[in-house]
Design a protein around this motif. Structure first.
Motif, short mmCIF file in Angstrom:
data_model
loop_
_atom_site.label_atom_id
_atom_site.label_comp_id
_atom_site.label_asym_id
_atom_site.label_seq_id
_atom_site.Cartn_x
_atom_site.Cartn_y
_atom_site.Cartn_z
N ASN A 176 -46.29 41.87 -23.31
CA ASN A 176 -47.68 41.62 -23.71
C ASN A 176 -47.90 41.64 -25.22
OD1 ASN A 176 -47.81 44.32 -24.53
ND2 ASN A 176 -48.81 45.02 -22.65
N TRP A 190 -41.30 43.12 -33.62
CA TRP A 190 -40.86 42.78 -34.98
C TRP A 190 -39.69 43.68 -35.34
CZ3 TRP A 190 -43.47 38.51 -35.74
CH2 TRP A 190 -44.74 38.38 -35.18
N ASN A 244 -49.32 36.47 -35.70
CA ASN A 244 -49.31 36.47 -34.24
C ASN A 244 -47.94 36.20 -33.66
OD1 ASN A 244 -50.61 36.18 -31.52
ND2 ASN A 244 -49.85 34.08 -31.78
N ARG A 299 -45.83 41.16 -29.43
CA ARG A 299 -44.68 40.67 -30.20
C ARG A 299 -43.91 41.86 -30.76
NH1 ARG A 299 -44.63 35.25 -28.80
NH2 ARG A 299 -46.79 34.56 -28.86
N GLN A 331 -57.93 39.31 -17.92
CA GLN A 331 -57.28 39.39 -19.24
C GLN A 331 -57.01 40.84 -19.57
OE1 GLN A 331 -56.45 36.61 -20.92
NE2 GLN A 331 -57.33 35.53 -19.17
N GLN A 380 -50.29 30.60 -28.85
CA GLN A 380 -50.37 31.43 -27.64
C GLN A 380 -50.39 32.89 -28.04
OE1 GLN A 380 -47.17 30.30 -25.03
NE2 GLN A 380 -48.55 28.94 -23.91
N LEU A 381 -51.06 33.69 -27.21
CA LEU A 381 -51.03 35.14 -27.37
C LEU A 381 -50.11 35.68 -26.28
CD1 LEU A 381 -54.85 35.81 -27.93
CD2 LEU A 381 -53.09 35.25 -29.61
N ARG A 382 -49.09 36.42 -26.66
CA ARG A 382 -48.06 36.88 -25.73
C ARG A 382 -48.68 37.60 -24.52
NH1 ARG A 382 -42.63 38.65 -26.18
NH2 ARG A 382 -42.49 36.90 -27.64
N MET A 404 -55.42 31.33 -29.14
CA MET A 404 -56.07 31.26 -30.45
C MET A 404 -55.98 29.83 -30.96
SD MET A 404 -55.30 33.64 -33.78
CE MET A 404 -53.64 33.03 -34.09
N GLY A 421 -44.88 33.07 -32.78
CA GLY A 421 -44.95 31.80 -32.08
C GLY A 421 -45.19 31.97 -30.60
N PRO A 422 -45.22 30.90 -29.80
CA PRO A 422 -45.17 29.53 -30.25
C PRO A 422 -46.53 29.01 -30.68
CG PRO A 422 -45.27 29.57 -27.86
CD PRO A 422 -45.25 31.02 -28.34
N GLN A 442 -50.91 36.62 -22.56
CA GLN A 442 -52.32 36.37 -22.33
C GLN A 442 -52.53 34.94 -21.88
OE1 GLN A 442 -54.56 38.86 -22.61
NE2 GLN A 442 -52.80 40.12 -23.11
N ASP A 443 -53.58 34.78 -21.13
CA ASP A 443 -53.95 33.48 -20.60
C ASP A 443 -54.87 32.77 -21.59
OD1 ASP A 443 -53.88 31.74 -18.49
OD2 ASP A 443 -55.63 32.63 -17.51
N ILE A 444 -55.53 33.52 -22.47
CA ILE A 444 -56.39 32.90 -23.46
C ILE A 444 -55.58 32.69 -24.75
CG2 ILE A 444 -58.36 34.06 -22.40
CD1 ILE A 444 -58.72 35.71 -24.83
#
Lengths: 127, 127
Positions: free
Chosen positions: A122, A126, B30, A124, A51, B47-49, B55, B32-33, B51-53
């Motif tokens: 990695n 804005w 955060n 977002r 991660q 999803q966290l951009r 929220m 989307g999506p 990232q594999d983990i």
């Protein structure tokens, strides 16, 4: 001007009385490697395998144990303003980051990241 | 026999009274999506951009808002036993996962993941 942000750290807050035991637990639960911040000695960190985001363990003087999130950004003022627009409130500035409160009363932090680390891949963007 | 585990989810727990407002905040903070669990309708995910983990946002009947971590594993019994050996305690079983308590009193969950999803590349292997 566009800026980037993302959830970058999971922070486990531990009062002095339980810090060493719970730090050892989370270090071993997660596995290595871990490190200790020289600049802010109240923080230990642990990488999460595979991660890009990491776990921090923060030693508190007192207060309840808890977990909070750190949001990183390349434009602190713009990101804090964006989050205020979504319903968060500024609580206080600590070192060079902002502590904010979400609409449920949860505290989180917003920190400036190194220029260029946050990208479309990695984080977002804005506009 | 070896098994794998890792911190897989950041879970934001929100009592009913503030759930909708704070869910909207974290969704927009955060980006989307996002999705809504059909099997467990109290959970939304984001999803966290890059990232594999991910929220999760959990709706609570009541109780304080908070943040907790989910540990995923391919061998629930072995992982719960490993974490007990490190000083955590079992609190209760919910659906097919375990709620545990760390040495600081923080609750976290341990869940069985899909076979083969956790590997040397994204998780820790315990021999």
């Amino acid at each position: 001007m566009a800026h980037y942000s993302r959830i970058d750290k999971i922070v486990i807050d531990l009062p002095e009385s339980v810090h060493d035991r719970a730090l050892a637990f989370w270090r071993d639960a997660n596995g290595g490697p871990t490190g200790h911040s020289q600049r802010y000695p109240e923080f230990h960190w642990a990488q999460l395998r595979g991660q890009d985001i990491a776990m921090l363990v923060q030693r508190l003087d007192d207060g309840p144990a808890g977990v909070h999130l750190d949001i990183h950004t390349d434009d602190l003022d713009a990101e804090v303003a964006r989050l205020e627009g979504l319903g968060a409130e500024r609580v206080r500035q600590v070192h060079d980051w902002w502590v904010m409160r979400d609409p449920a009363g949860l505290l989180f932090c917003v920190l400036r990241d190194d220029p260029g680390r946050l990208t479309d891949a990695n984080a977002r963007r804005w506009d």
